[in-house]
Scaffold this motif. Structure first.
Motif: not given
Length: 651
Positions: A27, A29-31, A33, A214, A217-220
């Protein structure tokens, strides 16, 4: 979602601590992985997880339950009169938080201070304790948090027998408190809080709070379940650069090992628990070089402390009859179809008020012995008291709690209603160990729980059995004892458990124990029960004490509170990780779970695992140059539709 072959951070183990680390970092840092690898199944939307009152099924070793792995002592123990201990370890996303008893307690301040490591004092950790909590009980102290992802409440209902327990506890000198989880109270009783959201009636588990929220809402954040981490991969400079994992399967299956490799560009975090993390380290070449050489495992770092100093908390239980009017879960646990149908329907209609939105463990206490009691507890424990407890008044010696029902196989019990008294030893002096016996991840490890191998541990359990027994005898609902779940005293001993049938109990104690004494109604011919003295403490002989100790050896068991084996302390003192949780002799490798505890914690350990996870997330974020972020909460306490996951944004 596909699983990449390379990520930035790999978290090995999806228990409470691992869920916190993976969720917080992803959460932040969405970048970035992040991959979370968990040996068990996904817990998402599993009714056996989110309905609190059916947790008992998860405790059973019946060939059906796949939510736990069971570690059995490799050798019989003379300290347990020839028994082998069985220690379950959660095998599901969320770890113990998905299947545990849901009892909320917290360690004392001195427990954390005793770690003697920079950044780990209770004052350092208090902001993180608050950060993780969504505390839903009234309290007069300021140690709790109200905006965190983990809900804590009294659950859907509190059984009236809890108040009976608190009144009887007060009668033997244990005062009532509205909050004994304030980091300092070591002698007091309370309505026991639970990891249950009082607005939804659901269990508050770590994976729902930190992982699913998480991933919604995010894909990382990449989740790989049913995969067992085999080993960590290192480069020539002992820097962790990835891991291998294998499909999870029956532990007895020694089929060919087929490994999958995932690379980590920045960090590997081991969070596979007290029993899992040391095995991964040893298979990776981190551990006692002598052992590793015998197993033909190339040595990466000689760290003899790996797998040593295993700790747990110990419990015994005793069962008492209560009046037919007492509200308990016995009919439900006994398998009465009408009762089960009624309770399940109640949960589906109004889970926030349902009886299944509770664990039926509604009251408990922390206790310390008086000077007079200490004098009777023997030289071994007195030496431990002087060294460990005497100058730390915030440390309880024992926990006790009441369960509204018989925690036993009801097929073997006479008809009737019961309560169970649990006694928990919080700081055992005994120690065990766990070590791999092969580089093959499917081969069983050598395990010695060490239960009761220090004689000092018998006295406090013996003492607390007597204390909880006195509480039970003073409860209005009390109708006798179930002798099969008590020590085998000599039949002529005044301490002998009185196993009377329910009808006799009703005649003998028509209005409950306390009322009968006060009203002077004792005229039954069954004076053998010694009703006139039942409100006085039972006197125990040396022979009686030995009977209790034999019962302890025969029945003491784990509380699922495994700690130690990868201690955070100086390497020269047997340590495995430093204060920043870095594994000695390696780079980019941290351990973040309760294996890092150098000493015990007097608590149900879910709260501590979350806290270690929060601390670990901070440390990893600092190493990676990240700043954790905590978004505003979603609409607070919104009811969750039945059959849908109870998602909540991590914050």
């Amino acid at each position: 979602m596909g699983h990449p072959e390379e990520v930035d951070v790999i978290v090995c183990g999806g228990g409470p601590a691992g869920s916190v680390v993976a969720g917080r970092l992803a959460y932040a840092d969405p970048t970035l992985k992040v991959m979370l690898i968990e040996g068990g199944a996904n817990n998402r939307d599993d009714p056996w997880v989110y309905r609190p009152g059916i947790y008992v099924r998860n405790m059973q070793r019946d060939g059906i339950n796949d939510k736990a792995t069971f570690y059995v002592d490799t050798q019989k123990s003379s300290h347990l009169r020839g028994r082998r201990s069985i220690v379950p370890c959660a095998n599901i996303l969320g770890g113990g938080s998905s299947i545990n008893f849901q009892m909320y307690t917290r360690a004392s301040a001195s427990d954390w201070d005793d770690f003697k490591m920079e950044g780990w004092k209770a004052d350092d950790l208090l902001p993180l304790m608050k950060r993780l909590e969504n505390y839903q009980k009234p309290t007069n102290n300021d140690t709790h948090g109200y905006d965190g992802p983990i809900a804590i409440s009294n659950g859907g209902q509190v059984q009236p027998v809890a108040q009976d327990f608190l009144r009887a506890s007060h009668a033997i000198g244990v005062p009532f408190s509205d909050d004994i989880q304030d980091l300092k109270t070591a002698h007091g009783a309370e309505i026991w809080a639970k990891y249950i959201n009082r607005h939804t009636g659901r269990r508050s588990d770590a994976a729902t709070a930190y992982v699913h929220s998480v991933m919604d809402t995010q894909n990382n954040l990449f989740l790989r379940c049913n995969a067992r981490v085999s080993r960590v991969l290192f480069d020539a400079n002992n820097k962790a650069v990835g891991v291998t994992y294998v499909p999870s399967r029956n532990r007895a299956n020694n089929a060919d090992v087929v490994e999958t490799i995932v690379k980590a560009r920045k960090m590997v975090v081991l969070s596979s628990g007290t029993l899992g993390t040391p095995q991964i380290l040893e298979r990776s070449g981190v551990g006692n070089a002598e052992l590793l050489n015998k197993l033909n495992i190339p040595v990466v770092s000689d760290v003899p402390g790996v797998g040593e100093e295993y700790q747990d908390h110990y419990t015994t239980l005793s069962i008492y009859r209560v009046s037919n009017e007492t509200q308990t879960l016995d009919d439900f646990l006994r398998g009465d179809k009408d009762t089960q149908k009624e309770l399940f329907a109640e949960w589906e209609t109004s889970p926030e008020k349902a009886r299944l939105s509770s664990n039926a463990i509604d009251a408990g206490f922390k206790i310390r012995p008086t000077e007079a009691e200490l004098a009777e507890m023997g030289p071994e424990f007195n030496a431990l008291w002087d060294r460990y407890f005497k100058d730390k008044p915030d440390k309880p010696v024992m926990f006790g709690s009441i369960v509204g029902g018989a925690y036993a196989d009801h097929a073997l019990l006479p008809p009737g209603k019961y309560v169970t008294m649990f006694q928990y030893l919080e700081y055992p002096a005994s120690r065990g160990k766990i070590h791999v016996q092969s580089a093959n991840p499917y081969v069983e490890p050598f395990f010695d729980s060490g239960f009761m191998n220090n004689k000092a541990d018998f006295a406090p359990i013996r003492w607390s059995y007597k204390k909880t027994r006195e509480v039970a005898r003073r409860m209005d609902a009390f109708r006798g004892e179930l002798a099969s779940h008590h020590p085998r005293f000599h039949p002529d001993s005044p301490a002998a458990a009185r196993d009377i049938d329910l009808q006799t109990a009703k005649e003998l104690l028509p209005n409950g124990l306390t009322v009968g004494i006060h009203m002077g109604t004792w005229h039954s011919p069954s004076e053998a029960y010694d009703a006139a003295k039942v409100h006085e403490d039972i006197k125990y002989t040396a022979e009686d004490d030995q009977a209790i100790d034999d019962w302890i050896a025969d029945h003491v068991e784990t509380t699922w509170h495994s700690l130690g084996t990868c201690a955070m302390k100086p390497r020269a003192q047997g340590g495995v990780v430093d204060a920043r949780l870095n594994v000695y002799g390696t780079q980019n490798l941290k351990c973040v779970d309760l294996s890092i505890c150098p000493d015990n914690l007097g608590t149900n350990t879910y709260s501590s695992a979350l806290l270690v996870g929060e601390k670990g997330a901070d440390l990893v974020a600092e190493d990676l140059g990240l700043k954790l972020r905590f978004p505003h909460a979603p609409v607070p306490h919104a009811p969750v539709p039945i059959g849908k996951p109870a998602t909540q944004l991590v914050r």
